[in-house]
Design an enzyme around this catalytic site. Structure first.
Site, PDB file in Angstrom:
ATOM      1  N   LYS A  31      35.501  39.770  41.005  1.00 31.78           N
ATOM      2  CA  LYS A  31      35.106  39.638  42.334  1.00 31.78           C
ATOM      3  C   LYS A  31      36.420  39.176  43.424  1.00 31.78           C
ATOM      4  O   LYS A  31      36.346  39.865  44.564  1.00 31.78           O
ATOM      5  CB  LYS A  31      34.176  38.239  42.236  1.00 31.78           C
ATOM      6  CG  LYS A  31      33.580  37.725  43.885  1.00 31.78           C
ATOM      7  CD  LYS A  31      33.037  36.492  43.616  1.00 31.78           C
ATOM      8  CE  LYS A  31      33.899  35.209  43.164  1.00 31.78           C
ATOM      9  NZ  LYS A  31      34.304  34.589  44.663  1.00 31.78           N
ATOM     10  N   ASN A  32      37.205  38.644  42.890  1.00 38.98           N
ATOM     11  CA  ASN A  32      38.433  38.210  43.632  1.00 38.98           C
ATOM     12  C   ASN A  32      39.266  39.474  44.052  1.00 38.98           C
ATOM     13  O   ASN A  32      40.152  39.239  44.699  1.00 38.98           O
ATOM     14  CB  ASN A  32      39.176  37.092  43.279  1.00 38.98           C
ATOM     15  CG  ASN A  32      38.392  35.890  43.314  1.00 38.98           C
ATOM     16  OD1 ASN A  32      37.341  35.534  44.155  1.00 38.98           O
ATOM     17  ND2 ASN A  32      38.784  34.762  42.495  1.00 38.98           N
ATOM     18  N   CYS A  58      32.518  27.160  48.699  1.00 38.02           N
ATOM     19  CA  CYS A  58      32.501  26.222  47.825  1.00 38.02           C
ATOM     20  C   CYS A  58      33.092  24.837  48.325  1.00 38.02           C
ATOM     21  O   CYS A  58      34.219  24.814  48.765  1.00 38.02           O
ATOM     22  CB  CYS A  58      32.929  26.356  46.706  1.00 38.02           C
ATOM     23  SG  CYS A  58      32.230  27.335  45.683  1.00 38.02           S
ATOM     24  N   ARG A  89      40.597  24.168  52.054  1.00 39.23           N
ATOM     25  CA  ARG A  89      41.381  25.156  52.213  1.00 39.23           C
ATOM     26  C   ARG A  89      41.600  25.711  53.409  1.00 39.23           C
ATOM     27  O   ARG A  89      41.092  26.837  54.037  1.00 39.23           O
ATOM     28  CB  ARG A  89      40.543  26.505  51.007  1.00 39.23           C
ATOM     29  CG  ARG A  89      40.697  25.766  49.654  1.00 39.23           C
ATOM     30  CD  ARG A  89      39.982  27.074  48.711  1.00 39.23           C
ATOM     31  NE  ARG A  89      38.684  26.772  48.925  1.00 39.23           N
ATOM     32  CZ  ARG A  89      37.553  27.407  48.198  1.00 39.23           C
ATOM     33  NH1 ARG A  89      38.149  28.449  47.715  1.00 39.23           N
ATOM     34  NH2 ARG A  89      36.371  27.356  48.275  1.00 39.23           N
ATOM     35  N   ASP A 133      40.543  28.186  38.512  1.00 40.74           N
ATOM     36  CA  ASP A 133      39.154  28.561  38.158  1.00 40.74           C
ATOM     37  C   ASP A 133      38.670  28.684  36.806  1.00 40.74           C
ATOM     38  O   ASP A 133      37.715  28.927  36.493  1.00 40.74           O
ATOM     39  CB  ASP A 133      39.203  30.057  38.669  1.00 40.74           C
ATOM     40  CG  ASP A 133      38.919  30.015  40.307  1.00 40.74           C
ATOM     41  OD1 ASP A 133      38.771  29.217  40.943  1.00 40.74           O
ATOM     42  OD2 ASP A 133      39.103  31.359  40.850  1.00 40.74           O
ATOM     43  N   ARG A 139      26.929  33.532  42.877  1.00 42.37           N
ATOM     44  CA  ARG A 139      27.994  34.027  43.696  1.00 42.37           C
ATOM     45  C   ARG A 139      28.975  34.819  43.004  1.00 42.37           C
ATOM     46  O   ARG A 139      29.690  35.604  43.468  1.00 42.37           O
ATOM     47  CB  ARG A 139      28.741  32.818  44.342  1.00 42.37           C
ATOM     48  CG  ARG A 139      27.677  32.354  45.486  1.00 42.37           C
ATOM     49  CD  ARG A 139      28.564  31.455  46.264  1.00 42.37           C
ATOM     50  NE  ARG A 139      30.104  31.785  46.547  1.00 42.37           N
ATOM     51  CZ  ARG A 139      31.017  31.008  46.345  1.00 42.37           C
ATOM     52  NH1 ARG A 139      30.984  30.090  45.673  1.00 42.37           N
ATOM     53  NH2 ARG A 139      32.327  31.618  46.761  1.00 42.37           N
TER      54      ARG A 139
END
Length: 422
Positions: free
Chosen positions: A22-23, A117, A122, A309, A401
């Protein structure tokens, strides 16, 4: 809303495939804003964040066509808008990735301040300061970043005060359309950043220092980049790490296919330190049961260090290791929200500041627990695999997600898990 019902005390076995990252997919989708040709993105994970990002491109006027659940084509003839509205951006922070390419190519954009999230601050100030140094005029107005570069962006030296993955990606895409050379110092080195750099290089960009903390990129005056016609997203190292932890916490033998072991160095090293044996092929990995699971210490840091993560998943694993394990979270101040939920299941964890001490071996008991963010959700699933009785995990929209078919993959490995409605 949906929730997951999970019966514990299960041993796993078998093999599953890991989805695309995803990233990595998100910045590659944003990158299509710089091209004039049709691009087919392959090995996309079938998760909510990807669908949300494509909705954003569709809203801007891109032609988005889903070929199948893992393949989508994107084509830009002209954009209807360069405004990324709050309604979509609030759903995920990665939407900020359109700021660099939109400003670089069109000279103006409005991007809502992002949501996502709630794992800690951030801020996007690093993105804004870097773009201002490249000649952009930026103001915050009505919750939007309003950016203008009437004469185009100019190459310069960007020295990030703090390593930022999305900041590095945003400036790389903006610099592709800037005049002259842009040097990024203290750049992120994650595999997802490396793939973005490699695709830019394939597109004819001169780019040096790929995979290092100092990247040089020379901008182009072409109307749009000529991206490769097909781009395959790299495997998801965090999903792979999560399933390795599923094998570890249940002390089972499982195999993961379609991965890149080179991206999992810190996770693999820690699992071996705990006592697990792992074997590798070029695109697969097998974890074997350990005779004894030792306590451990870890501190999260930027790649190639231990990923933030994976912190929550290893905390769940630590409850089944002998002795006291210590986990220090260095990157996000609110990323211990899963501690209270693990404690509801019987985990013995003490928290002081950004350091958690986990005392094993804990006998976990199934309970109703609530997911607080994407990775915390997966930690609760892992704990549920070994808990006595049934665990019900609520607010699993966080899981959706970032994890593709989690219950189907765990069921294939032998878990007793089902998705139900509240």
């Amino acid at each position: 809303m949906d929730f997951l019902a999970l019966k514990g005390e299960t041993r796993l076995q078998g093999a599953i495939n890991i989805a695309g990252a995803k990233n990595s997919a998100l910045p590659l989708i944003a990158l299509t804003l710089l091209t004039t040709n049709k691009v087919i993105l392959e090995n996309l994970p079938n998760v909510v964040d990807i669908k949300t990002f494509f909705s954003l491109l569709d809203m801007l006027g891109c032609q988005v066509c889903e070929i199948d659940s893992h393949t989508t084509s994107v084509e830009i003839s002209k954009l209807n808008s360069t405004k990324a509205t709050y309604d979509i951006v609030r759903k995920m922070r990665a939407s900020i990735l359109v700021l660099g390419p939109l400003l670089g190519r069109f000279g103006h954009c409005e991007v809502s301040l992002p949501g996502g999230c709630a794992i800690g601050a951030r801020p996007v100030d690093l993105h804004i300061k870097a773009l201002e140094k490249m000649g952009a005029e930026i103001r915050i107005e009505g919750g939007y970043i309003v950016a203008t570069a009437k004469e185009g962006l100019k190459g310069t030296t960007i020295n990030f005060d703090k390593i930022t993955v999305t900041g590095t990606e945003n400036i790389l895409m903006a610099a592709a359309k800037a005049k002259g050379k842009t040097t990024i110092i203290n750049a992120a080195k994650e595999p997802e950043v490396v793939q973005l750099c490699e695709i830019l290089k394939e597109s004819g960009m001169e780019i040096n220092g790929i995979g290092s903390d100092e990247i040089e990129i020379y901008g182009t005056n072409m109307e749009g980049l000529k991206l490769p016609e097909k781009i395959a997203v790299i495997p998801d190292r965090i999903e792979a790490g999560t399933y390795l932890c599923a094998g570890a916490i249940t002390n089972s033998q499982i195999t993961l296919h379609k991965i890149n072991p080179n991206h999992l160095g810190a996770v693999i090293s820690k699992l071996e330190e705990i006592g697990f044996k792992l074997t590798f092929n070029h695109d697969s990995i097998t974890i074997y049961p350990a005779q004894k699971r030792n306590s451990f210490e870890l501190s999260t840091t930027e790649y190639p260090g231990f990923p933030t993560d994976m912190q929550a998943q290893f905390m769940a694993l630590a409850t089944q290791c002998e002795g006291s394990s210590i986990i220090e979270e260095r990157l996000f101040e609110n990323r211990f929200m899963h501690v209270s939920e693990l404690q509801r299941m019987g985990a013995n964890i003490s928290l002081r500041g950004n350091t958690a001490t986990i005392y094993g071996i804990s006998e976990l008991i199934g309970a109703d627990v609530m997911a607080t963010d994407l990775r915390a959700s997966s930690a609760l699933v892992l704990a549920g695999l070994v808990a006595k009785g049934e665990t019900n995990i609520h607010r699993i929209y966080h899981l959706d997600r970032g994890y593709e078919d989690l219950e189907a993959k765990l069921t294939k490995l032998g878990a007793q898990i089902s998705r139900l409605q509240e």
